[in-house]
Design a protein around this motif. Structure first.
Motif, mmCIF file in Angstrom:
data_model
loop_
_atom_site.group_PDB
_atom_site.id
_atom_site.type_symbol
_atom_site.label_atom_id
_atom_site.label_comp_id
_atom_site.label_asym_id
_atom_site.label_seq_id
_atom_site.Cartn_x
_atom_site.Cartn_y
_atom_site.Cartn_z
ATOM 1 N N LEU A 249 46.426 61.839 18.896
ATOM 2 C CA LEU A 249 46.737 61.180 20.163
ATOM 3 C C LEU A 249 46.915 59.675 19.963
ATOM 4 C CD1 LEU A 249 47.187 61.809 23.136
ATOM 5 C CD2 LEU A 249 44.744 61.436 23.529
ATOM 6 N N LEU A 250 46.123 59.106 19.061
ATOM 7 C CA LEU A 250 46.286 57.690 18.741
ATOM 8 C C LEU A 250 47.677 57.439 18.168
ATOM 9 C CD1 LEU A 250 45.176 54.823 18.393
ATOM 10 C CD2 LEU A 250 44.154 55.563 16.222
ATOM 11 N N GLY A 251 48.120 58.306 17.278
ATOM 12 C CA GLY A 251 49.471 58.175 16.738
ATOM 13 C C GLY A 251 50.533 58.277 17.819
ATOM 14 N N ASN A 252 50.339 59.211 18.758
ATOM 15 C CA ASN A 252 51.320 59.396 19.831
ATOM 16 C C ASN A 252 51.445 58.150 20.689
ATOM 17 O OD1 ASN A 252 51.507 61.990 18.873
ATOM 18 N ND2 ASN A 252 50.452 62.945 20.587
ATOM 19 N N TYR A 253 50.306 57.578 21.084
ATOM 20 C CA TYR A 253 50.348 56.409 21.963
ATOM 21 C C TYR A 253 50.829 55.167 21.212
ATOM 22 C CZ TYR A 253 47.947 59.087 25.587
ATOM 23 O OH TYR A 253 47.627 60.028 26.549
ATOM 24 N N ARG A 254 50.452 55.033 19.950
ATOM 25 C CA ARG A 254 50.993 53.926 19.158
ATOM 26 C C ARG A 254 52.514 54.049 19.050
ATOM 27 N NH1 ARG A 254 46.709 53.553 14.038
ATOM 28 N NH2 ARG A 254 45.191 52.128 15.016
#
Length: 321
Positions: free
Chosen positions: A83-88
């Motif tokens: 999810l961190l990758g998605n939002y970044r």
């Protein structure tokens, strides 16, 4: 001690479920309160719930900060890294997103298919369509297979391999079951329609195909936009209408025993409410006849193409009154 641990586990699981339910209900402030309590209890779902709540409120930067705190405290939770990758990625932090996905792959019990799918999305965003095609090809989880297949069609189209993209797209559409996700299928149909338009196929034929595929997800914005572009209808007197449409179910219809009819909301650009209803009938052709119940003209928009811009789902009723 075991009894205490069992009670604690049930408590955090119940709180987590409540947090996700609040997210689904778009009660984001209350979800953040649940996330704070879960964080005090040292439960890693706190950070995902907090991030989803911040994102729901439109603050992706806060969502990223919550997840960065989460992966620091619980570095082996792959869902938080993903999810961190998605939002970044959504914030244009490309290198940081790629790093988060790679870190997710190092976590125990990671779903490699899910990570590869998101890596493919990131590669497409950065224009590396060959890499996206390869990454999407590594997805073997049935639950994400249709999304990966749609990404392969996107990548092939972007690489100029249009005939191959169309063949693959038609295969995906023909093999998709009723339970398959509608959005990626509509994305595939959109690619096929654009390929056919670029090839010079008759626009009315492409429009028929687009309307047929729209039945998978009647509110798919990009397919609606394509249909408006194909029609190419403009008017100096066009208005943006909001309409409430009623459909009455005939007595001989299979649903007649379950409902008398339904209501749905629409947003249409047209010269009159009556013309708006005709646009609606042209893309929504149920067995039930449609009628105009209420309408309001929101604003003049002569610069935009006429047609349907948005529609809600149907709300069925059982009594005429």
């Amino acid at each position: 001690m075991k009894l205490f641990e069992g009670l604690q586990r049930r408590r955090v699981e119940k709180l987590s479920q409540k947090g996700y339910e609040l997210i689904d209900a778009e009660e984001f402030d209350r979800a953040l309160e649940v996330a704070e309590e879960l964080e005090r209890l040292r439960y890693s779902a706190a950070f995902e719930i907090a991030a989803l709540a911040h994102a729901g409120k439109g603050d992706l930067a806060a969502a990223v900060r919550a997840l960065e705190r989460g992966v620091e405290k619980a570095p082996d939770v792959w869902l938080n890294w993903q999810l961190l990758g998605n939002y970044r990625s959504d914030l244009g932090m490309i290198a940081e997103a790629a790093e988060a996905y790679e870190r997710a792959l190092e976590c125990p019990d990671v779903s490699r298919s899910s990570i590869r799918l998101n890596q493919a999305i990131l590669a497409n965003r950065t224009g590396d369509h060959a890499a996206a095609l390869h990454l999407a090809g590594e997805v073997d989880d049935p639950e994400t297979a249709v999304w990966a297949a749609a990404l392969r069609v996107d990548s092939l189209t972007a690489l100029g391999r249009r005939e191959e993209a169309e063949r693959l797209g038609l295969q995906i559409l023909s093999e998709a079951g009723e339970e398959a996700d509608a959005d990626p299928l509509c994305n595939v149909a959109l690619n096929i329609a654009r390929i056919r338009l670029d090839r010079g196929e008759p626009r009315p034929d492409v429009r028929v195909f687009a309307v047929q595929q729209l039945e998978r997800n009647p509110g798919h914005n990009d397919l609606l936009a394509l249909i408006r572009d194909i029609d190419g209808l403009y008017s100096e007197t066009a208005q943006h209408y909001r309409l409430l449409i009623r459909g009455q179910i005939p007595e001989d219809h299979p649903m007649a025993g379950e409902a008398k009819g339904f209501y749905s909301n629409w947003q249409v650009l047209a010269d009159s409410p009556e013309e708006a209803l005709e646009f609606i009938r042209a893309i929504d052709r149920p067995a039930a006849p449609l009628s105009l119940e209420q309408w309001e003209a929101a604003e003049p928009r002569p610069q935009d193409p006429k047609g349907v811009y948005w529609r809600s789902g149907r709300v069925y009723y059982q009594e005429e009154d």
